[in-house]
Enzyme design. Structure first.
Site, PDB file in Angstrom:
ATOM      1  N   LYS A 150       0.839  -1.204   0.000  1.00 37.16           N
ATOM      2  CA  LYS A 150       0.000   0.000   0.000  1.00 37.16           C
ATOM      3  C   LYS A 150       0.873   1.253   0.000  1.00 37.16           C
ATOM      4  O   LYS A 150       2.005   1.214   0.471  1.00 37.16           O
ATOM      5  CB  LYS A 150      -0.869   0.019   1.270  1.00 37.16           C
ATOM      6  CG  LYS A 150      -1.999  -0.989   1.285  1.00 37.16           C
ATOM      7  CD  LYS A 150      -2.828  -0.832   2.552  1.00 37.16           C
ATOM      8  CE  LYS A 150      -3.944  -1.863   2.611  1.00 37.16           C
ATOM      9  NZ  LYS A 150      -4.963  -1.686   1.568  1.00 37.16           N
TER      10      LYS A 150
ATOM     11  N   ARG B  79     -10.339 -11.591   2.033  1.00 39.76           N
ATOM     12  CA  ARG B  79     -11.135 -12.704   1.502  1.00 39.76           C
ATOM     13  C   ARG B  79     -10.387 -14.017   1.601  1.00 39.76           C
ATOM     14  O   ARG B  79     -10.983 -15.085   1.717  1.00 39.76           O
ATOM     15  CB  ARG B  79     -11.558 -12.389   0.061  1.00 39.76           C
ATOM     16  CG  ARG B  79     -10.414 -12.193  -0.901  1.00 39.76           C
ATOM     17  CD  ARG B  79     -10.805 -11.438  -2.161  1.00 39.76           C
ATOM     18  NE  ARG B  79     -10.861  -9.986  -1.949  1.00 39.76           N
ATOM     19  CZ  ARG B  79     -11.157  -9.108  -2.898  1.00 39.76           C
ATOM     20  NH1 ARG B  79     -11.438  -9.499  -4.126  1.00 39.76           N
ATOM     21  NH2 ARG B  79     -11.174  -7.821  -2.621  1.00 39.76           N
TER      22      ARG B  79
HETATM   23  N1  BES Z   1      -8.177  -3.714   4.412  1.00 42.72           N
HETATM   24  C1  BES Z   1      -8.325  -3.360   3.051  1.00 42.72           C
HETATM   25  C2  BES Z   1      -9.635  -2.627   2.763  1.00 42.72           C
HETATM   26  C3  BES Z   1      -9.727  -1.196   3.233  1.00 42.72           C
HETATM   27  C4  BES Z   1      -9.199  -0.177   2.469  1.00 42.72           C
HETATM   28  C5  BES Z   1     -10.396  -0.887   4.389  1.00 42.72           C
HETATM   29  C6  BES Z   1      -9.322   1.121   2.877  1.00 42.72           C
HETATM   30  C7  BES Z   1     -10.533   0.427   4.768  1.00 42.72           C
HETATM   31  C8  BES Z   1      -9.993   1.435   4.032  1.00 42.72           C
HETATM   32  C9  BES Z   1      -8.291  -4.604   2.177  1.00 42.72           C
HETATM   33  O1  BES Z   1      -7.501  -5.632   2.627  1.00 42.72           O
HETATM   34  C10 BES Z   1      -7.747  -4.167   0.849  1.00 42.72           C
HETATM   35  O2  BES Z   1      -6.617  -3.789   0.801  1.00 42.72           O
HETATM   36  N2  BES Z   1      -8.581  -4.236  -0.175  1.00 42.72           N
HETATM   37  C11 BES Z   1      -8.190  -3.846  -1.474  1.00 42.72           C
HETATM   38  C12 BES Z   1      -8.707  -4.881  -2.416  1.00 42.72           C
HETATM   39  C13 BES Z   1      -8.232  -4.720  -3.822  1.00 42.72           C
HETATM   40  C14 BES Z   1      -6.756  -4.998  -3.903  1.00 42.72           C
HETATM   41  C15 BES Z   1      -9.016  -5.666  -4.687  1.00 42.72           C
HETATM   42  C16 BES Z   1      -8.812  -2.474  -1.758  1.00 42.72           C
HETATM   43  O3  BES Z   1      -9.947  -2.236  -1.368  1.00 42.72           O
HETATM   44  O4  BES Z   1      -8.133  -1.641  -2.338  1.00 42.72           O
HETATM   45 MN    MN Z   2      -5.489  -5.457   1.986  1.00 41.81          MN
END
Ligand code: BES
Ligand code: MN
Ligand code: ZN
Length: 481
Positions: free
Chosen positions: A263, A337
Site C-alpha cells: 500500500k 477474503r
Molecule cells: N483492508 C483493506 C480494505 C480497506 C481499504 C479498508 C481502505 C478500509 C480502508 C483490504 O484488505 C484491501 O486492501 N482491499 C483492497 C482490495 C483490492 C486490492 C481488490 C482495496 O480495497 O483496495
Molecule cells: Mn489489503
C-alpha cells in the site's frame, strides 16, 4: 461507567445531586407545577431558549436544581437523530475533569429510539482510549442516570443499549490498539479472557493445527509475517446444545501493509484497524455475556498480519483453500477474503442456522457507502431483511448490495479455480462474490465495514460498529420471554 434508568419527571430530576443535568426538551414538552418547569417556561417565553434541535442554554447552580451545571437542550421532534446530535454537543460542553455523575432528563415522555440514542451518545462522547499513553487520562464519568416519566415502557430498550455499549467499548479498545499491541497472539488472549465470563468458552489454534486443517489460503497470507497466526473459536452457549448456532466470522488482519502488492505510505497506520471485524466479534460476545439471550453463537476469527518478508506470498501464486478450491492470488492486498474463505469453510462443521462475516474488506465499499452505512450482502432473503432491520433499530445501519452472478466474471482465471481479484469497478461486490463461493452449506451474509468501523482525521478512532447491529439481530433469535 454505570447506567441507571429512573421513572421520574423534571421535578424528581431536579433533586438529583450531580455534576451536570442535561434536560432534553422536545416540542411536546408540557410544563408541570415544579420550579424547573417554571424556569423552562420562562426561558422559552423570553426566547433565550427554543425546543428546536441544536438550541441550548447553560446555567450554573440555578436555584431550581441540585445539579452544579444544568444544560437545557432542544431536541425538536425528539427523534433519535435529533437527540443524538443535541446530546453530543451538550455532553461535550459539560465534559471536564469534574464530570463524574451525569443526569439526562427527558422533559417529555421519551421515545424508545431516543433512549437508545442517549445511551450510545453519552458512551461515544465520553469514551477515551488510554492503553498506550504514559499518563492515562481516562473517562472520569462513573454514573449516568437517565430519567423519563415512562421508564417502564422503555426499559427493555435501555437495558439492551447498555448491554451493547459494554461490548462496543471492548471492540473500540481492541480496534484502537496499535498493531504491536494487538498481535494475533494478543487478540487470542483477549478472546480467552472472555471465556472467564459465564456461558463462554474459547479455543485457540496455532500454525500447526491450521496447517493440519488444510487452511492453505489463510496460511498464505500469514506466511509473510514473523508474527504467528491464530485461529480463534469462541462459543456462547445460552440454549440447548441441539439448537443450531449462528456463526460470526470476523476478519482479524492485525496489520495490513498490503503484502508484496504494498500500500502507499499515506494513512497506512489506519490499517491497524483491519481487525475491526474480529474486534466486533469479541464485542458481541461481551454483550452476550451481559444480556444472556437463550441462543447459541459461535465466533470465528482468523488472525494474522499481512506483511512482506522473504517468504511472503507473491502475485500469481496459487494456493489451495480448505474447501479444496484453488485460488490465484493476483493481488496480495486482497487478503481479507483469503483468510475469511477458510474460516467460512470451517464454519460448516457447526451446521449453522446462519453465518455472518464482518470485515473491513474493501476500499470500494467506503466509496460506495461512506461512513454512514455498512455494506450488507446476503445469500438468503430472510437473513438480509432481518439484518437490515436490526441495523435500523440499533441505529447502526447497513444497506443491501447485490450478488448477481455477473459480478463474479472478473474472478475467472486460467490458472486456478478462482482469482482473488475482480476489476476495480464494483470492487466490494466482487469481493463478496469471492466469499460466496465458500458458503454453499448455510444461509450467509457479509457485512463490509471498511467505511463504518473507524473514523479518520482528528477524531481518528474505532466506532464500535457493527456491534449494535449484530447484537440486535442475535436478540431477535432468542425466544420471547
Ligand atoms: N483492508 C483493506 C480494505 C480497506 C481499504 C479498508 C481502505 C478500509 C480502508 C483490504 O484488505 C484491501 O486492501 N482491499 C483492497 C482490495 C483490492 C486490492 C481488490 C482495496 O480495497 O483496495
Ligand atoms: Mn489489503
Ligand atoms: Zn485488509
Amino acid at each position: 461507567m454505570n447506567f441507571e434508568l429512573k421513572s421520574i419527571g423534571l421535578e424528581g430530576a431536579a433533586t438529583e445531586k450531580c455534576d451536570a443535568l442535561i434536560v432534553l426538551v422536545s416540542q411536546d414538552f408540557k410544563a408541570g407545577k415544579d420550579d424547573l418547569s417554571a424556569l423552562l417556561v420562562q426561558t422559552l417565553k423570553s426566547g433565550d431558549f427554543e425546543t428546536k434541535a441544536g438550541k441550548s442554554l447553560s446555567l450554573y447552580r440555578p436555584a431550581q436544581a441540585s445539579a452544579t451545571r444544568v444544560v437545557l437542550v432542544g431536541v425538536g421532534s425528539g427523534s433519535a437523530r435529533d437527540v443524538r446530535g443535541a446530546l453530543m454537543s451538550a455532553v461535550a460542553s459539560v465534559k471536564s475533569s469534574a464530570l463524574k455523575k451525569l443526569v439526562v432528563c427527558f422533559a417529555a415522555p421519551a421515545r424508545e429510539d431516543a433512549v437508545r440514542a442517549v445511551v450510545t451518545a453519552v458512551a461515544d462522547t465520553t469514551y477515551t482510549y488510554t492503553t498506550t499513553k504514559s499518563k492515562p487520562e481516562g473517562r472520569v464519568l462513573t454514573k449516568v442516570l437517565v430519567t423519563t416519566t415512562n421508564a417502564s415502557e422503555v426499559k427493555n430498550t435501555f437495558d439492551r443499549a447498555v448491554g451493547i455499549v459494554v461490548g462496543a467499548e471492548l471492540t473500540k479498545e481492541w480496534a484502537n490498539r496499535p498493531a504491536n499491541h494487538a498481535t494475533p497472539t494478543l487478540l487470542a488472549e483477549a478472546a480467552q479472557a472472555l471465556a472467564e465470563l459465564p456461558k463462554i468458552s474459547c479455543e485457540v489454534l496455532g500454525p500447526k493445527e491450521v496447517a493440519k486443517l488444510g487452511m492453505g489460503s489463510f496460511m498464505a497470507v500469514a506466511q509473510g509475517s514473523d508474527q504467528p497466526l491464530r485461529f480463534i473459536i469462541l462459543k456462547y452457549t445460552g440454549a440447548a446444545k441441539t439448537q443450531a448456532p449462528t456463526v460470526l466470522v470476523g476478519k482479524g488482519i492485525t496489520f495490513d501493509c498490503g503484502g508484496i502488492s504494498i500500500k502507499p505510505a499515506a494513512e497506512m497506520d489506519e490499517m491497524k484497524f483491519d481487525m475491526s471485524g474480529a474486534a466486533s466479534v469479541l464485542g458481541v460476545f461481551r454483550s452476550l455475556a451481559a444480556l444472556k439471550p437463550a441462543i447459541n453463537v459461535i465466533g470465528l476469527i482468523p488472525a494474522c498480519e499481512n506483511m512482506v518478508n522473504g517468504r511472503a506470498v507473491k502475485p500469481g501464486d496459487v494456493v489451495t483453500s480448505m474447501s479444496g478450491q484453488t485460488i490465484e492470488i493476483l493481488n496480495t492486498d486482497a487478503e481479507g477474503r483469503l483468510v475469511l474463505c477458510d474460516a467460512l469453510t470451517y464454519a460448516e462443521r457447526f451446521k449453522p442456522a446462519a453465518v455472518v462475516d464482518i470485515a473491513t474488506l474493501t476500499g470500494a465499499c467506503v466509496i460506495a457507502l461512506g461512513g454512514v452505512r455498512s455494506g450488507l450482502f446476503a445469500s438468503q432473503e430472510a437473513l438480509g431483511t432481518a439484518l437490515f432491520a436490526a441495523g435500523e433499530s440499533a441505529q447502526d445501519g447497513c444497506w443491501r448490495m447485490p450478488l448477481d452472478e455477473d459480478y463474479a466474471e472478473g474472478l475467472k482465471t486460467n490458472f486456478a479455480d478462482v482469482a482473488n481479484l475482480g476489476g476495480r469497478a464494483g470492487g466490494a461486490i466482487a469481493a463478496a462474490k469471492f466469499l460466496q463461493r465458500f458458503t454453499d452449506k448455510f444461509p450467509w451474509a457479509h457485512l463490509d465495514i471498511a467505511g463504518t468501523a473507524w473514523k479518520s482525521g482528528s477524531a481518528k478512532g474505532a466506532t464500535g460498529r457493527p456491534v449494535g447491529l449484530l447484537v440486535e439481530y442475535l436478540m431477535t433469535l432468542a425466544p420471547a420471554k
